[in-house]
Design an enzyme around this catalytic site. Sequence first.
Site, PDB file in Angstrom:
ATOM      1  N   ASP A  64      58.588 -30.998 -30.203  1.00 30.45           N
ATOM      2  CA  ASP A  64      58.731 -32.261 -30.942  1.00 30.45           C
ATOM      3  C   ASP A  64      57.441 -32.644 -31.682  1.00 30.45           C
ATOM      4  O   ASP A  64      56.341 -32.517 -31.141  1.00 30.45           O
ATOM      5  CB  ASP A  64      59.061 -33.411 -29.983  1.00 30.45           C
ATOM      6  N   HIS A  66      57.798 -35.703 -34.085  1.00 32.36           N
ATOM      7  CA  HIS A  66      58.079 -37.150 -34.168  1.00 32.36           C
ATOM      8  C   HIS A  66      57.154 -37.929 -35.104  1.00 32.36           C
ATOM      9  O   HIS A  66      56.555 -38.932 -34.710  1.00 32.36           O
ATOM     10  CB  HIS A  66      58.054 -37.775 -32.769  1.00 32.36           C
ATOM     11  N   ASP A  92      63.267 -32.525 -33.840  1.00 31.36           N
ATOM     12  CA  ASP A  92      62.656 -33.851 -33.662  1.00 31.36           C
ATOM     13  C   ASP A  92      61.392 -34.002 -34.501  1.00 31.36           C
ATOM     14  O   ASP A  92      60.284 -34.193 -33.992  1.00 31.36           O
ATOM     15  CB  ASP A  92      62.397 -34.175 -32.186  1.00 31.36           C
ATOM     16  N   HIS A 125      67.162 -35.941 -32.981  1.00 34.11           N
ATOM     17  CA  HIS A 125      66.781 -37.002 -33.924  1.00 34.11           C
ATOM     18  C   HIS A 125      67.088 -36.635 -35.378  1.00 34.11           C
ATOM     19  O   HIS A 125      66.961 -37.494 -36.255  1.00 34.11           O
ATOM     20  CB  HIS A 125      65.305 -37.375 -33.758  1.00 34.11           C
TER      21      HIS A 125
END
Length: 329
Positions: A64, A66, A92, A125
Amino acid sequence: MSNDGDLNIDNLITRLLEVRGCRPGKPVTMSEAEIRALCHKSREIFLSQPILLELEAPLKICGDIHGQYNDLLRLFEYGGFPPEANYLFLGDYVDRGKQSLETICLLLAYKVKYPENFFLLRGNHECASINRIYGFYDECKRRFSIKLWKTFTDCFNCLPIAALIDEKIFCCHGGLSPDLQNMEQIRRVMRPTDVPDTGLLCDLLWSDPDKDVTGWGENDRGVSFTFGPDVVAKFLNRHDLDLICRAHQVVEDGYEFFAKRQLVTLFSAPNYCGEFDNAGGMMSVDETLMCSFQILKPSEKKAKYQYQGMNSGRPAVGGGRPGTTAGKK
């Protein structure tokens, strides 16, 4: 609709990399037209490649990100900017961090520039119902438009969902699924697709390992399942695999093994959300499928705005530790 005439990929990459060494968080100047063209071009490439990628080592795998753009740049400083190394990212890219747009644009730009050497999987996501809530929608709306967010959704709906490295390492964002009996089921998933609330695609993006579970358990996230070490061993045995590599959970050292080193979790956003003291990890897989780890240490609290450059990472576990080799036994 934009066309590729709006997209000068080299110029875009140059601008995205120019903020290296500047104060973290400095926005990159980009036009809505070029971002839209970037989404269309990368979407075409995703659809031209399999939904279950079949990749060859050597390559570096990241978890990830993010929206932590400065940390993504640190990862590339440490691992080598494309095309110096081949990369697989496990999803993500957006939400929670302050610079989801720069993060996803650099990753998509590298995908367009190096389509056979740079790979991106879908995370939970990369889904409209999630990134509508956790920050990406708001960032798109504030900096550009809701229409641009919808263009990203169309692109995300075409991302691949899993990868096999040399037929020995299985990679996905979340984990295994009770519905997954053979790889052909993954290949049969048609794109574009949203992420459903249940089933194979949902589980690959949402499930988690749990050392205290045998078989399948309830997931505290309220989505998908947890799975025990026995499920991992059975899956690897059935498919003649050596390792599952996934992301989806913050782990303190940036990487963490599970089930006697048969599964590894990677998380590549150090100091996640500014709330955790976790390191960020990247896994290097060499030609012999030896796995080693490169670590971005969490930054010191007092050095909040200090640029963390080349020396910010420290190598972790040398390659020769037992159980870190996949494949060549």
